[in-house]
Motif scaffolding. Structure first.
Motif, PDB file in Angstrom:
ATOM      1  N   ARG A  72       0.822  -1.211   0.000  1.00 30.03           N
ATOM      2  CA  ARG A  72       0.000   0.000   0.000  1.00 30.03           C
ATOM      3  C   ARG A  72       0.856   1.262   0.000  1.00 30.03           C
ATOM      4  O   ARG A  72       0.390   2.329  -0.390  1.00 30.03           O
ATOM      5  N   GLY A 129       1.758  -2.836   3.959  1.00 33.03           N
ATOM      6  CA  GLY A 129       0.649  -3.313   3.150  1.00 33.03           C
ATOM      7  C   GLY A 129      -0.208  -4.312   3.878  1.00 33.03           C
ATOM      8  O   GLY A 129      -0.214  -4.377   5.109  1.00 33.03           O
ATOM      9  N   GLU A 130      -0.920  -5.132   3.098  1.00 32.57           N
ATOM     10  CA  GLU A 130      -1.882  -6.090   3.639  1.00 32.57           C
ATOM     11  C   GLU A 130      -1.505  -7.498   3.187  1.00 32.57           C
ATOM     12  O   GLU A 130      -1.228  -7.735   2.003  1.00 32.57           O
ATOM     13  N   ARG A 163      -2.484  -5.895   8.595  1.00 33.60           N
ATOM     14  CA  ARG A 163      -1.672  -4.754   8.156  1.00 33.60           C
ATOM     15  C   ARG A 163      -0.262  -4.933   8.701  1.00 33.60           C
ATOM     16  O   ARG A 163      -0.077  -5.128   9.912  1.00 33.60           O
ATOM     17  N   ASP A 193      -0.888   4.033   6.080  1.00 32.53           N
ATOM     18  CA  ASP A 193       0.038   3.163   5.347  1.00 32.53           C
ATOM     19  C   ASP A 193       1.381   3.839   5.073  1.00 32.53           C
ATOM     20  O   ASP A 193       2.444   3.220   5.200  1.00 32.53           O
TER      21      ASP A 193
END
Length: 324
Positions: free
Chosen positions: A36, A68-69, A85, A115
């Motif tokens: 992200r 990010g994820e 996350r 993020d």
């Protein structure tokens, strides 16, 4: 197919290319993370130019940190779930839409960070922690001189130095940068274009000098720092964006001073337990709201070159993030 910024030939940021990359299959112990945000660091620029100590084999994807994820988990991975996350720690590879890494390379993202903040936290603040706590032994009541205080690592050192109880002197190239440094805890500011910093430090400290110097600049800045230090000072060599400095060994001897190299990443590779302690401390301080990166610019992945130029041209205040 995901896209990434790829270095196929050494050179300036404009020599890089945005390309589609092959989607890797997961091996046991690996996870896939949708990026992200990715943090831009000066070592990325040096690495792409072939001027950094780490020289990846071409082609490679630059970038040492991202957030990010988690979107896919490989066999044998525990303690990580899809949807988490995370902060991703890399030696290179962050300027991409997704990355496959070992689960051990993940750190939970502070829930109070967005993020871009998460992506730009551990490298800069980790370097500041390694320098001031693990190497410099900064104590409450000491005077800390931070060079490049408008940069990402410099601002992190200002924040952390204030938390540790030091009197913080921030040196920067513009009033705008000094204003942010003061917001982050600097007690004094030195505009380097208006007054030689070594004279300003002596003035501010009534001739005593700095106890700890945090120097990510190098060059003449390092050489002049030796002339405004207190007895027993520690000069922390963090980087060399301004060139390689020469040590005046007679002055170091006369002040009983120490010149200390600061390599946060290498220290962790040699002592993983040290790294775990550092991350735990940084995550705790993030949760408390004590430490937080200042992200002055957020640009899309396709604008990697202008984003990297912000660091080269000293226009960033704190950190710059790419948003895939």
């Amino acid at each position: 197919m995901p896209k990434a910024v790829v270095c196929r030939e050494l050179g300036p940021p404009e020599a890089l290319r945005l390309e589609e990359i092959e989607r890797k299959a997961l091996k046991p112990g690996e996870v896939r993370v949708a990026i992200r945000a990715a943090g831009i660091n000066f070592p990325d620029i040096l690495m792409c130019a072939g001027e950094y100590q780490l020289k990846p084999e071409l082609p490679f994807i630059p970038g040492v940190e991202a957030a990010g994820e988690v979107i896919e988990i490989g066999e044998g991975v525990t303690g990580v779930r899809c949807g988490d996350r995370v902060i991703v720690k890399l030696r290179f590879g962050a300027y991409a839409e997704e990355v496959v890494v070992a689960a051990s390379q993940l750190t939970p993202a502070p829930p109070n960070f967005d993020d871009a903040e998460a992506a730009t936290y551990l490298a800069g603040h980790g370097t500041a922690w390694h320098g001031l706590v693990e190497r410099g032994g900064l104590k409450a009541g000491e005077v800390l001189l931070v060079h490049g205080a408008g940069g990402g690592v410099g601002l992190a050192a200002v924040e952390l130095g204030k938390y540790l109880g030091a009197t913080v002197i921030a040196a920067a190239s513009s009033e705008e940068k000094l204003a942010v440094a003061r917001q982050r805890g600097a007690d004094h500011g030195i505009l380097t274009s208006a007054e030689p910093f070594r004279d300003a430090v002596k003035r501010i400290t009534d001739g005593r000098g700095a106890d700890v110097v945090f120097d990510p600049v190098g060059g003449q800045v390092f050489e002049d720092s030796v002339r405004c230090i207190n007895w027993g000072a520690r000069l922390l060599v963090v980087g060399f964006t301004g060139g390689i400095g020469l040590a005046r060994t007679n002055l170091i001897l006369m002040k009983g001073a120490s010149v200390i190299g600061v390599r946060a990443g290498e220290a962790v590779r040699r002592d993983p337990a040290l790294g775990a302690q550092r991350i735990a401390a940084l995550l705790d301080l993030a949760a408390q709201g004590v430490l937080r990166p200042n992200v002055s610019h957020r640009l899309p992945l396709a604008e990697w070159a202008p984003a990297m130029r912000l660091l080269i041209d000293r226009k960033a205040i704190g950190r710059v993030a790419l948003l895939p």
